[in-house]
Design an enzyme around this catalytic site. Sequence first.
Site, PDB file in Angstrom:
ATOM      1  N   ASP A  63     -45.064  19.562   2.085  1.00 12.84           N
ATOM      2  CA  ASP A  63     -44.791  20.702   2.964  1.00 12.84           C
ATOM      3  C   ASP A  63     -44.761  21.998   2.143  1.00 12.84           C
ATOM      4  O   ASP A  63     -44.636  23.084   2.715  1.00 12.84           O
ATOM      5  CB  ASP A  63     -43.487  20.495   3.764  1.00 12.84           C
ATOM      6  CG  ASP A  63     -42.269  20.366   2.874  1.00 12.84           C
ATOM      7  OD1 ASP A  63     -42.420  20.223   1.650  1.00 12.84           O
ATOM      8  OD2 ASP A  63     -41.144  20.405   3.426  1.00 12.84           O
ATOM      9  N   SER A  64     -44.937  21.886   0.804  1.00 12.72           N
ATOM     10  CA  SER A  64     -45.211  23.080  -0.009  1.00 12.72           C
ATOM     11  C   SER A  64     -46.497  23.744   0.465  1.00 12.72           C
ATOM     12  O   SER A  64     -46.780  24.883   0.083  1.00 12.72           O
ATOM     13  CB  SER A  64     -45.307  22.709  -1.497  1.00 12.72           C
ATOM     14  OG  SER A  64     -46.191  21.630  -1.700  1.00 12.72           O
ATOM     15  N   GLU A  96     -36.732  14.225   2.779  1.00 14.54           N
ATOM     16  CA  GLU A  96     -35.703  14.714   1.859  1.00 14.54           C
ATOM     17  C   GLU A  96     -34.328  14.169   2.223  1.00 14.54           C
ATOM     18  O   GLU A  96     -34.010  13.969   3.401  1.00 14.54           O
ATOM     19  CB  GLU A  96     -35.671  16.258   1.883  1.00 14.54           C
ATOM     20  CG  GLU A  96     -36.954  16.887   1.343  1.00 14.54           C
ATOM     21  CD  GLU A  96     -36.924  18.411   1.286  1.00 14.54           C
ATOM     22  OE1 GLU A  96     -35.862  19.014   1.584  1.00 14.54           O
ATOM     23  OE2 GLU A  96     -37.968  18.995   0.949  1.00 14.54           O
ATOM     24  N   ASP A 133     -45.699  14.449   3.802  1.00 14.68           N
ATOM     25  CA  ASP A 133     -44.327  14.979   3.793  1.00 14.68           C
ATOM     26  C   ASP A 133     -43.881  15.243   5.235  1.00 14.68           C
ATOM     27  O   ASP A 133     -44.581  15.933   5.990  1.00 14.68           O
ATOM     28  CB  ASP A 133     -44.321  16.316   3.038  1.00 14.68           C
ATOM     29  CG  ASP A 133     -43.181  16.467   2.045  1.00 14.68           C
ATOM     30  OD1 ASP A 133     -42.320  15.569   1.966  1.00 14.68           O
ATOM     31  OD2 ASP A 133     -43.169  17.490   1.336  1.00 14.68           O
ATOM     32  N   LYS A 185     -42.909  10.914   3.195  1.00 16.68           N
ATOM     33  CA  LYS A 185     -41.786  11.319   2.342  1.00 16.68           C
ATOM     34  C   LYS A 185     -40.813  12.138   3.178  1.00 16.68           C
ATOM     35  O   LYS A 185     -41.229  12.895   4.053  1.00 16.68           O
ATOM     36  CB  LYS A 185     -42.272  12.142   1.144  1.00 16.68           C
ATOM     37  CG  LYS A 185     -41.154  12.565   0.197  1.00 16.68           C
ATOM     38  CD  LYS A 185     -41.659  13.109  -1.136  1.00 16.68           C
ATOM     39  CE  LYS A 185     -42.093  14.548  -1.076  1.00 16.68           C
ATOM     40  NZ  LYS A 185     -41.036  15.493  -0.601  1.00 16.68           N
ATOM     41  N   GLU A 211     -36.046  16.067  -8.008  1.00 19.12           N
ATOM     42  CA  GLU A 211     -36.474  17.449  -8.218  1.00 19.12           C
ATOM     43  C   GLU A 211     -35.376  18.280  -8.874  1.00 19.12           C
ATOM     44  O   GLU A 211     -34.246  18.339  -8.361  1.00 19.12           O
ATOM     45  CB  GLU A 211     -36.899  18.090  -6.882  1.00 19.12           C
ATOM     46  CG  GLU A 211     -37.325  19.544  -7.056  1.00 19.12           C
ATOM     47  CD  GLU A 211     -38.119  20.134  -5.906  1.00 19.12           C
ATOM     48  OE1 GLU A 211     -38.552  19.378  -5.010  1.00 19.12           O
ATOM     49  OE2 GLU A 211     -38.308  21.357  -5.908  1.00 19.12           O
TER      50      GLU A 211
END
Length: 291
Positions: free
Chosen positions: A71-72, A142, A110, A140, A208
């Site tokens: 999602d970057s 978070e 993501d 993925k 991270e």
Amino acid sequence: MTQLSAAQTPQAKPSDGSKALYGGKSTRRITVRDIALAKERGEKWPMLTAYDAMTASVFDEAGIPVMLVGDSAGNCHLGYETTVPVTLDEMTMLSAAVVRGTSRALIVGDLPFGSYQEGPVQALRSATRLVKEAGVGAVKLEGGERSHRQIELLVESGIPVMAHIGLTPQSVNAMGYRVQGRGEEAAAQLMRDAKAVQDAGAFAVVLELVPAELAAEVTRVLHIPTVGIGAGAETDAQVLVWTDMLGLTAGRVPKFVKQYANLREVMGNAAKAFADDVVGGTFPQEEHSVH
Ligand SMILES: Nc1nc(=O)c2c([nH]1)NC[C@@H]1CN(c3ccc(C(=O)N[C@@H](CCC(=O)O)C(=O)O)cc3)CN21
Ligand SMILES: CC(C)C(=O)C(=O)O
Ligand SMILES: [Mg+2]
């Protein structure tokens, strides 16, 4: 779930180079099982982000075994300030393009902010779109302890999950972009998060921006691979955002980035050369013309 021995030692080397995730012989699509076997062999592996078919095909041909449609993309591809505004529709479209551009890499999609926080059922609905509409091999999300129920349901449903702990950028409004796991209490929380995602069935976990010593400790304790970004040299894998790594990102990049090329300069110079040719009448030439 598969129980793997944690017999990894610092000296462990791939026992059979032909099976290696990077540099190995196999041309079929890599699976999460291949990832588990790499940890058993003590093999380190690289992961890069990708947001489009063309770039992804370059990395696939280079042998990058795992690509993350991060999602970057929000700040690196779509022009947002952060990853927070990215939608599931956007991630589905970008993930589908990356899958189409590759034949060997495992593609991880993501889950964007707001697509899994409501609970396991929402997470399953969102992940199912990435699997069915985009064709990703894994997703993925978070969060450690706070996301363990989501991870459990996805894994039970047959969707492999990569977890992501430490700095979780979707929480930027709550935590900023700060090193995580500094101090005894924060280190203990990070270790609990790592164990929680492993117990929930995640096949790997991104660490991270955490202190290198703590990331090394987590890597030793877990039987699933750790993927570091700003987490030192001892994690099983390393990931970088591709536009950072190739010098295309505008402005400041995080301190953990190593820049392997300067595509911003290469592309800017090429655009100027084209513009100069057009303005000066030196492009097109006869060879570029049809009659
Ligand atoms: N271009 C880009 N690269 C990334 O690595 C990245 C993104 N975007 N977007 C999503 C997240 C956000 N990430 C970030 C964003 C900022 C910092 C940052 O400012 N780090 C500081 C250190 C902060 C501290 O020491 O506490 C740095 O200077 O590296 C780090 C990771 C990683 N991800
Ligand atoms: C930085 C990586 C791990 C990520 O989540 C992303 O690119 O979105
Ligand atoms: Mg992300």
